[in-house]
Design an enzyme around this catalytic site. Structure first.
Site, PDB file in Angstrom:
ATOM      1  N   GLY A  11      -1.285  -9.649   3.188  1.00  0.00           N
ATOM      2  CA  GLY A  11      -0.033  -9.498   3.940  1.00  0.00           C
ATOM      3  C   GLY A  11       0.011  -8.141   4.629  1.00  0.00           C
ATOM      4  O   GLY A  11       0.357  -8.029   5.812  1.00  0.00           O
ATOM      5  N   ASP A  68       0.549   2.579   0.591  1.00  0.00           N
ATOM      6  CA  ASP A  68       1.157   2.343  -0.715  1.00  0.00           C
ATOM      7  C   ASP A  68       2.631   2.107  -0.480  1.00  0.00           C
ATOM      8  O   ASP A  68       3.292   2.855   0.247  1.00  0.00           O
ATOM      9  CB  ASP A  68       0.936   3.498  -1.689  1.00  0.00           C
ATOM     10  CG  ASP A  68       1.103   2.992  -3.119  1.00  0.00           C
ATOM     11  OD1 ASP A  68       0.252   2.189  -3.559  1.00  0.00           O
ATOM     12  OD2 ASP A  68       2.106   3.333  -3.783  1.00  0.00           O
ATOM     13  N   SER A  69       3.131   1.039  -1.066  1.00  0.00           N
ATOM     14  CA  SER A  69       4.492   0.635  -0.748  1.00  0.00           C
ATOM     15  C   SER A  69       5.131  -0.022  -1.952  1.00  0.00           C
ATOM     16  O   SER A  69       4.464  -0.309  -2.949  1.00  0.00           O
ATOM     17  CB  SER A  69       4.473  -0.321   0.450  1.00  0.00           C
ATOM     18  OG  SER A  69       3.461  -1.294   0.297  1.00  0.00           O
ATOM     19  N   PHE A 150       5.435 -11.953   2.717  1.00  0.00           N
ATOM     20  CA  PHE A 150       4.754 -11.951   1.425  1.00  0.00           C
ATOM     21  C   PHE A 150       5.598 -11.171   0.419  1.00  0.00           C
ATOM     22  O   PHE A 150       6.648 -10.618   0.754  1.00  0.00           O
ATOM     23  CB  PHE A 150       3.350 -11.330   1.550  1.00  0.00           C
ATOM     24  CG  PHE A 150       3.352  -9.855   1.884  1.00  0.00           C
ATOM     25  CD1 PHE A 150       3.503  -9.421   3.189  1.00  0.00           C
ATOM     26  CD2 PHE A 150       3.205  -8.895   0.883  1.00  0.00           C
ATOM     27  CE1 PHE A 150       3.511  -8.062   3.502  1.00  0.00           C
ATOM     28  CE2 PHE A 150       3.209  -7.531   1.183  1.00  0.00           C
ATOM     29  CZ  PHE A 150       3.361  -7.124   2.499  1.00  0.00           C
ATOM     30  N   GLY A 151       5.114 -11.112  -0.805  1.00  0.00           N
ATOM     31  CA  GLY A 151       5.733 -10.270  -1.836  1.00  0.00           C
ATOM     32  C   GLY A 151       7.207 -10.581  -2.061  1.00  0.00           C
ATOM     33  O   GLY A 151       7.617 -11.745  -2.189  1.00  0.00           O
ATOM     34  N   LYS A 173      10.112  -8.667  11.779  1.00  0.00           N
ATOM     35  CA  LYS A 173       9.952  -7.926  10.519  1.00  0.00           C
ATOM     36  C   LYS A 173       9.477  -6.505  10.819  1.00  0.00           C
ATOM     37  O   LYS A 173       9.979  -5.540  10.256  1.00  0.00           O
ATOM     38  CB  LYS A 173       8.989  -8.638   9.555  1.00  0.00           C
ATOM     39  CG  LYS A 173       8.849  -7.851   8.257  1.00  0.00           C
ATOM     40  CD  LYS A 173       7.944  -8.456   7.214  1.00  0.00           C
ATOM     41  CE  LYS A 173       7.755  -7.441   6.070  1.00  0.00           C
ATOM     42  NZ  LYS A 173       6.719  -7.809   5.111  1.00  0.00           N
ATOM     43  N   ARG A 179       7.158  -0.716   6.685  1.00  0.00           N
ATOM     44  CA  ARG A 179       5.776  -0.580   7.202  1.00  0.00           C
ATOM     45  C   ARG A 179       5.814  -0.413   8.721  1.00  0.00           C
ATOM     46  O   ARG A 179       5.070   0.400   9.268  1.00  0.00           O
ATOM     47  CB  ARG A 179       4.940  -1.802   6.801  1.00  0.00           C
ATOM     48  CG  ARG A 179       3.465  -1.711   7.189  1.00  0.00           C
ATOM     49  CD  ARG A 179       2.616  -2.712   6.444  1.00  0.00           C
ATOM     50  NE  ARG A 179       2.714  -2.508   5.000  1.00  0.00           N
ATOM     51  CZ  ARG A 179       3.469  -3.240   4.181  1.00  0.00           C
ATOM     52  NH1 ARG A 179       4.167  -4.265   4.642  1.00  0.00           N
ATOM     53  NH2 ARG A 179       3.535  -2.965   2.899  1.00  0.00           N
TER      54      ARG A 179
HETATM   55  P1  ITT Z   1      -3.462  -2.446  -2.033  1.00  0.00           P
HETATM   56  O1  ITT Z   1      -3.224  -1.365  -3.048  1.00  0.00           O
HETATM   57  O2  ITT Z   1      -4.854  -2.995  -2.087  1.00  0.00           O
HETATM   58  O3  ITT Z   1      -3.066  -2.013  -0.647  1.00  0.00           O
HETATM   59  P2  ITT Z   1      -1.274  -3.783  -3.389  1.00  0.00           P
HETATM   60  O4  ITT Z   1      -0.542  -5.067  -3.124  1.00  0.00           O
HETATM   61  O5  ITT Z   1      -1.760  -3.556  -4.794  1.00  0.00           O
HETATM   62  O6  ITT Z   1      -2.507  -3.708  -2.368  1.00  0.00           O
HETATM   63  P3  ITT Z   1       0.634  -1.604  -3.623  1.00  0.00           P
HETATM   64  O7  ITT Z   1       0.088  -1.046  -4.870  1.00  0.00           O
HETATM   65  O8  ITT Z   1       1.072  -0.653  -2.543  1.00  0.00           O
HETATM   66  O9  ITT Z   1      -0.405  -2.572  -2.897  1.00  0.00           O
HETATM   67  O10 ITT Z   1       1.836  -2.573  -4.016  1.00  0.00           O
HETATM   68  C1  ITT Z   1       2.822  -2.868  -3.104  1.00  0.00           C
HETATM   69  C2  ITT Z   1       3.603  -4.091  -3.586  1.00  0.00           C
HETATM   70  O11 ITT Z   1       4.944  -3.945  -3.097  1.00  0.00           O
HETATM   71  C3  ITT Z   1       3.050  -5.359  -2.967  1.00  0.00           C
HETATM   72  O12 ITT Z   1       2.088  -5.966  -3.798  1.00  0.00           O
HETATM   73  C4  ITT Z   1       4.310  -6.195  -2.817  1.00  0.00           C
HETATM   74  O13 ITT Z   1       4.613  -6.840  -4.026  1.00  0.00           O
HETATM   75  C5  ITT Z   1       5.368  -5.155  -2.537  1.00  0.00           C
HETATM   76  N1  ITT Z   1       5.536  -4.966  -1.084  1.00  0.00           N
HETATM   77  C6  ITT Z   1       5.119  -3.929  -0.312  1.00  0.00           C
HETATM   78  N2  ITT Z   1       5.420  -4.127   0.973  1.00  0.00           N
HETATM   79  C7  ITT Z   1       6.043  -5.312   1.038  1.00  0.00           C
HETATM   80  C8  ITT Z   1       6.589  -6.090   2.092  1.00  0.00           C
HETATM   81  O14 ITT Z   1       6.520  -5.704   3.361  1.00  0.00           O
HETATM   82  N3  ITT Z   1       7.155  -7.243   1.777  1.00  0.00           N
HETATM   83  C9  ITT Z   1       7.223  -7.681   0.496  1.00  0.00           C
HETATM   84  N4  ITT Z   1       6.707  -7.042  -0.557  1.00  0.00           N
HETATM   85  C10 ITT Z   1       6.127  -5.859  -0.284  1.00  0.00           C
END
Ligand code: ITT
Length: 203
Positions: A11, A68-69, A150-151, A173, A179
């Site tokens: 995503g 990182d988010s 996603f997420g 979005k 982001r």
């Molecule tokens: P990478 O570290 O490989 O980039 P990750 O998914 O593990 O992938 P993070 O540790 O930054 O990345 O976790 C961020 C989580 O926050 C992500 O898995 C989602 O569950 C949530 N998230 C972040 N941005 C989002 C978005 O735009 N929409 C929905 N959920 C989001």
């Protein structure tokens, strides 16, 4: 410029490629070049983005961009925060969304305020870094709405848009999202090419 996109999240990868397209960079992804993500031991989004971008730049020899988010929910003292990807120990988005709803059971709408945060770090193999941040305020709904994104997108309602992130097409979005804002900060800094490197005065 060839830039390694240091994320394993499809995503994020989609949104980063789309948002950064105006730069004309060539993106290299983890399915093209081996990359072992470091353990995310940081206590902040900045720390973890720095860890991921620096590790990727070292491993690939390319400038590397990491994201990182996560979601900070006020009624939960800022949880899940840096633990957003592993909240409750669950592996799938739907399970984490259900867990979040469970944790917020009985919390009235006006107290379900939250924000999404994204920190982008562009790290160069010589150790130089650029850091960009974006935040979006919203509210956690009592049931999911929409199937895009996603997420936590189906639970994250953006009052100024009147929709959840999962009810928005990619461009919409990006207009509202954490982001999208971090990407626009990067684009602004790169408006005239690579931003000047700060020379730090000697201590
Ligand atoms: P990478 O570290 O490989 O980039 P990750 O998914 O593990 O992938 P993070 O540790 O930054 O990345 O976790 C961020 C989580 O926050 C992500 O898995 C989602 O569950 C949530 N998230 C972040 N941005 C989002 C978005 O735009 N929409 C929905 N959920 C989001």
């Amino acid at each position: 410029m060839r830039v390694f996109l240091a994320t394993t999240n499809p995503g994020k990868l989609r949104e980063l490629k789309r948002g950064l397209a105006p730069l004309g960079w060539t993106f290299v992804t983890p399915d093209e070049l081996p990359y072992t993500p470091p353990e995310e031991t940081g206590m902040s989004f900045e720390d973890n983005a720095l860890l991921k971008a620096a590790a990727a730049a070292q491993q690939t020899g390319l400038p590397a961009l990491a994201d990182d988010s996560g979601l900070e929910v006020d009624a939960l003292g800022g949880e899940p925060g840096v633990y957003s990807a592993r909240y409750g120990g669950f592996k799938r988005d739907v399970e984490r969304n259900l867990y979040l709803l469970e944790r917020l059971k009985g919390v009235p709408p006006e107290k379900r305020t939250a924000r999404f945060v994204a920190v982008l770090v562009l790290a160069y193999p010589d150790g130089h870094v650029e850091v960009y941040r974006g935040e979006t305020e919203g509210r956690i709904l009592e049931a999911p709405r929409g199937h895009l994104g996603f997420g936590y997108d189906p639970l994250f309602f953006v009052p100024e848009a009147g929709r959840t992130f999962a009810e928005m097409l990619p461009d919409e979005k990006a207009r509202y999202s954490h982001r999208g804002k971090a990407i626009r900060a990067l684009l602004e800094a790169w408006k005239h090419g690579p931003p000047p490197r700060e020379i730090k005065p000697m201590e």
